[in-house]
Enzyme design. Sequence first.
Site, PDB file in Angstrom:
ATOM      1  N   ASP A 198       0.827  -1.195   0.000  1.00  0.00           N
ATOM      2  CA  ASP A 198       0.000   0.000   0.000  1.00  0.00           C
ATOM      3  C   ASP A 198       0.872   1.260   0.000  1.00  0.00           C
ATOM      4  OD1 ASP A 198      -2.802   1.040   0.434  1.00  0.00           O
ATOM      5  OD2 ASP A 198      -1.876   1.893   2.219  1.00  0.00           O
ATOM      6  N   GLU A 264       1.569  -0.389  -4.947  1.00  0.00           N
ATOM      7  CA  GLU A 264       0.614   0.662  -5.293  1.00  0.00           C
ATOM      8  C   GLU A 264       1.376   1.969  -5.458  1.00  0.00           C
ATOM      9  OE1 GLU A 264      -3.205   3.196  -3.789  1.00  0.00           O
ATOM     10  OE2 GLU A 264      -1.547   2.722  -2.470  1.00  0.00           O
TER      11      GLU A 264
END
Length: 559
Positions: A198, A264
Amino acid sequence: MADRNTDPWWRDAVVYQVYPRSFADADGDGEGDLRGVRSRLDHLADLGVDAVWLSPFYPSPMADGGYDVADYLDVDPRYGTLADFDALVADAADRGIRVIVDIVPNHCSSEHPWFREALAAAPGSPERDRFVFRDRPNNWRSNFGGPAWTRVPDGQWYLHLFDSRQPDWNWRNPDVVEMFEKVLRFWLDRGVAGFRIDVAAMLYKQEGLPDLPADHETAYLVPDGSPVPYEHQPELLELYRSWREILDSYPPETFPGRRGTVAEIWFDDAARARPYLAGDGLAQLFNFRLMPTPWAAPDFRAVIEDSHRLAAETGGSVPWVLGNHDVPRMVTRYGVDQALVRAPTPDVLLGRIDVDRDLGTRRARAAALMLLALPGAAYIYQGDELGLPEHLAIPGDARQDPMYERTGRAFIGRDGCRVPLPWSGDAAPYGFADRAVRTWLPQPGDWAELTAERQRAEPGSTLALYRAALAERRRNPALGDGDMAWLDLGPDVLAFARAPGFALVANLGTAPAALPAHERVLLASGPLDGPLLPPDTAVWLRTAPRSPNPPAVRAGEPR
Ligand code: NOJ
């Protein structure tokens, strides 16, 4: 023959994203759980995906749907137990499906024990040094809206690039580095095939935390390409190399090949992505660039060309993505006036928008064939295989995404793509739970035709299209990783060949288009118009292997 130890399986994998809170609810509390995921694994096996990525299921106060982690080494009771997780990994492996978990290293929850310790400790203490505390804030803004700093009672401020309940870690503190190594090992020991990382570009902040230009807008969900002092710091490459060593120290067990990572990182400009891909740390960087692309062949072509060149030049893997839990669903994106996709108005941000769902569905089906024909790996977001639209009509007081409040309700937030899935039946909860429950986000009343059960029985359904495409992808050597060559069929038609003997043709214009010479239509996203390809329709063609027609232009070459 691929070496069992080093096979980079991810390069042509199709990975399915499960958002656990909304996938399937086994205990009937209105929220999904791991037993629910287990109970629906046959759906994924029938679909034919290679791996599942689970969005966070860790203990969390759910200030940001679980991307606010209070304990990185456990399962939130609402989702089950570690034993449920182990059983899920084992059941998935029985079906030939790998499991990837989400790691959230930029920030934790304000309920994480180390943050509580930091709040209790004095300014300047080692406990505070694990986070970013300062006596004075700079001018950075939260990616969710509002300031990126919150003041604590003794007068210091802490940094949170997202919600105030998501304090940023200080990655220059060795405790943090060591803690995350343990986290990686903990899940690797439990048999995961890799990690989705993330906010992977923001862990390190530039020393001195310099102010941004005064007019700065967030660089996160709307990438602007300009460097910001909390992104792309050089230390990241070293960190991801060290993680790669950890991953590579785990030999293949159930599945052949190394463990993967998918980062990401929102990039507009390929130059931003190149160092990560050329380095030997990250296995994959998501390619999000198709998602904001309006329905126009030249726009799609430009993004594909640039992305494919990036992958080819670096040897890296940049998997294609058309949907995830942060972005409006594609049926809705493609079902609105595309001028609004190019330049969203305040009404668009509030979901006050006319959607032509039939049009959006036709285009989303065509886009799915394009996604799965492109070279390399692809990610599918849960529910896209059912052709779900964005649920725009969630009442304000039922909305959960912190972006809604943090933007002063100027943006309805991301709840509309996170609505619990419809599995069966004619009314909510559509088999999401096997009893009548109030789901954590309300489902629309008109999803009866979209349930997985209904679509399984319909040969022309979107689910049937995805299954057929994935089955063809498995057996056709032209698909998956490799090269592509553009076919020039006019400005409104996106067409490319893959060797041996395969072509994708998608009509993004308004008039029917002629198909190139072919032996057979393998798959069509909608009915053909005699020999012509109607607008908003795509086909997979078997072509004569040695004589592509018309002459192919290799990707990246000027037309
Ligand atoms: C990216 C995740 O996909 C998103 O859902 C989350 O809100 C932010 N990172 C913050 O963790």
